[in-house]
Design a protein around this motif. Structure first.
Motif, PDB file in Angstrom:
ATOM      1  N   LEU A 120      78.146  53.695  40.416  1.00  0.00           N
ATOM      2  CA  LEU A 120      78.316  52.552  41.313  1.00  0.00           C
ATOM      3  C   LEU A 120      79.129  51.416  40.690  1.00  0.00           C
ATOM      4  CD1 LEU A 120      74.745  52.396  42.866  1.00  0.00           C
ATOM      5  CD2 LEU A 120      76.816  53.399  43.847  1.00  0.00           C
ATOM      6  N   GLY A 121      79.325  51.441  39.375  1.00  0.00           N
ATOM      7  CA  GLY A 121      80.101  50.403  38.706  1.00  0.00           C
ATOM      8  C   GLY A 121      79.358  49.080  38.624  1.00  0.00           C
ATOM      9  N   LEU A 122      78.039  49.140  38.502  1.00  0.00           N
ATOM     10  CA  LEU A 122      77.214  47.935  38.423  1.00  0.00           C
ATOM     11  C   LEU A 122      76.531  47.853  37.062  1.00  0.00           C
ATOM     12  CD1 LEU A 122      75.594  48.084  41.962  1.00  0.00           C
ATOM     13  CD2 LEU A 122      77.373  46.525  41.195  1.00  0.00           C
ATOM     14  N   PRO A 123      76.128  46.660  36.641  1.00  0.00           N
ATOM     15  CA  PRO A 123      75.489  46.532  35.320  1.00  0.00           C
ATOM     16  C   PRO A 123      74.070  47.104  35.310  1.00  0.00           C
ATOM     17  CG  PRO A 123      75.591  44.404  36.392  1.00  0.00           C
ATOM     18  CD  PRO A 123      76.359  45.348  37.259  1.00  0.00           C
ATOM     19  N   LEU A 124      73.644  47.491  34.114  1.00  0.00           N
ATOM     20  CA  LEU A 124      72.274  47.938  33.888  1.00  0.00           C
ATOM     21  C   LEU A 124      71.367  46.714  33.767  1.00  0.00           C
ATOM     22  CD1 LEU A 124      72.981  50.586  31.132  1.00  0.00           C
ATOM     23  CD2 LEU A 124      72.284  51.075  33.459  1.00  0.00           C
ATOM     24  N   LEU A 125      70.210  46.757  34.414  1.00  0.00           N
ATOM     25  CA  LEU A 125      69.253  45.663  34.346  1.00  0.00           C
ATOM     26  C   LEU A 125      67.863  46.227  34.074  1.00  0.00           C
ATOM     27  CD1 LEU A 125      70.358  43.612  37.475  1.00  0.00           C
ATOM     28  CD2 LEU A 125      70.889  43.110  35.107  1.00  0.00           C
ATOM     29  N   ILE A 126      67.013  45.410  33.473  1.00  0.00           N
ATOM     30  CA  ILE A 126      65.615  45.765  33.241  1.00  0.00           C
ATOM     31  C   ILE A 126      64.764  44.678  33.887  1.00  0.00           C
ATOM     32  CG2 ILE A 126      63.812  45.999  31.508  1.00  0.00           C
ATOM     33  CD1 ILE A 126      65.820  47.170  29.637  1.00  0.00           C
ATOM     34  N   ALA A 127      63.720  45.105  34.610  1.00  0.00           N
ATOM     35  CA  ALA A 127      62.800  44.152  35.224  1.00  0.00           C
ATOM     36  C   ALA A 127      61.653  43.897  34.252  1.00  0.00           C
ATOM     37  CB  ALA A 127      62.275  44.697  36.541  1.00  0.00           C
ATOM     38  N   ASP A 128      61.489  42.650  33.851  1.00  0.00           N
ATOM     39  CA  ASP A 128      60.368  42.274  33.000  1.00  0.00           C
ATOM     40  C   ASP A 128      59.078  42.310  33.827  1.00  0.00           C
ATOM     41  OD1 ASP A 128      61.926  41.894  30.770  1.00  0.00           O
ATOM     42  OD2 ASP A 128      62.283  39.771  31.180  1.00  0.00           O
ATOM     43  N   PRO A 129      57.907  42.332  33.177  1.00  0.00           N
ATOM     44  CA  PRO A 129      56.650  42.361  33.936  1.00  0.00           C
ATOM     45  C   PRO A 129      56.470  41.187  34.905  1.00  0.00           C
ATOM     46  CG  PRO A 129      56.238  42.887  31.648  1.00  0.00           C
ATOM     47  CD  PRO A 129      57.677  42.486  31.741  1.00  0.00           C
ATOM     48  N   ASP A 130      57.097  40.042  34.603  1.00  0.00           N
ATOM     49  CA  ASP A 130      56.989  38.904  35.511  1.00  0.00           C
ATOM     50  C   ASP A 130      58.038  38.923  36.624  1.00  0.00           C
ATOM     51  OD1 ASP A 130      59.067  38.456  33.806  1.00  0.00           O
ATOM     52  OD2 ASP A 130      58.548  36.383  33.349  1.00  0.00           O
ATOM     53  N   GLY A 131      58.879  39.978  36.684  1.00  0.00           N
ATOM     54  CA  GLY A 131      59.853  40.133  37.758  1.00  0.00           C
ATOM     55  C   GLY A 131      61.235  39.605  37.460  1.00  0.00           C
TER      56      GLY A 131
END
Length: 191
Positions: A120-131
Motif C-alpha cells: 500500500l506504500g504506507l508507513p508501519l505503525l504500532i499501537a501502544d496499549p493506551d491507543g
C-alpha cells in the motif's frame, strides 16, 4: 472479517486477505451500522466503505493517502475470548479504520504487517496499549534512518575483481622535513 465470503472448509485458520490480489472486496464488522456489517473495497489507490446507518445507505471513497499507516495492534484477552493480533489500515477517525488481518497468535503477523505496508506504500505503525500510534523505526521521508554499518571487505563483489594485496599497501606520506635539491642542472641521473 470474511475475505470474499469464502473460507476453506475444515480450515481452522483465519481468513486472510491477499495484498497481491488488489482490488479486494470483503465484509467486516462495524458496530455503528444497522446490520453490524460494512462492505469494503480496497484498491491500490483508494478505499471504498459501504454501510447503512439509520436506514440510509452510504458509500465513502477515501484515497489511501488519507490513512495514517498500517498498524500492528495487540488485542488483549477478554472475558470469553483469547487475545489476538490485528493488522489494521488506520485512519484518524477510528470508525473509518479497516482490519486487514486478525490472528490468535502472532507467528505470521509481522510478515503480514510489513507486506501490507509495502504493497500500500504506507508507513508501519504500532499501537501502544493506551491507543497512541507510533512508528517503530525512525524515518526520514520514506527512508528508514539507522546507524551506518561498516562494509565487510572480505565477501563483497569487489573482492573477486581486485587483488587483496592492494588493500594492504599504505599510501605514501610526505616527510616532516622534505628534501629540497636546488642548484642542479638535471633532475634525472644518467648512468
Amino acid at each position: 472479517m470474511s475475505a470474499g465470503g469464502v473460507t476453506p472448509s475444515g480450515s481452522s485458520r483465519h481468513a486472510r486477505l491477499d495484498p497481491f490480489a488488489l482490488p479486494i472486496r470483503f465484509t467486516t464488522a462495524d458496530t455503528a451500522t444497522d446490520t453490524r456489517l460494512r462492505d469494503v473495497e480496497l484498491g491500490r489507490d483508494r478505499v471504498v466503505l459501504r454501510r447503512t446507518v439509520s436506514g440510509m445507505r452510504m458509500a465513502m471513497a477515501l484515497p489511501l493517502d488519507h490513512f495514517l499507516g498500517v498498524t500492528l495492534n495487540v488485542v488483549p484477552p477478554g472475558d470469553n475470548d483469547d487475545g489476538a493480533v490485528a493488522i489494521v489500515l488506520s485512519h484518524r477517525d477510528a470508525a473509518l479504520s479497516v482490519p486487514l488481518y486478525v490472528a490468535d497468535d502472532g507467528t505470521e503477523a509481522i510478515a503480514e504487517w510489513q507486506l501490507w505496508a509495502k504493497v500500500l506504500g504506507l508507513p508501519l505503525l504500532i499501537a501502544d496499549p493506551d491507543g497512541v500510534l507510533r512508528e517503530p523505526f525512525p524515518r526520514l521521508g520514506a527512508v528508514r534512518v539507522g546507524e551506518p554499518q561498516l562494509r565487510r571487505r572480505r565477501c563483497g563483489p569487489v573482492k573477486r575483481r581486485r587483488a587483496s594485496i592492494l588493500m594492504r599497501r599504505k599510501p605514501g606520506r610526505m616527510p616532516a622535513r622534505p628534501r629540497v635539491i636546488k642548484d642542479e642542472r638535471e633532475i634525472i641521473a644518467r648512468s
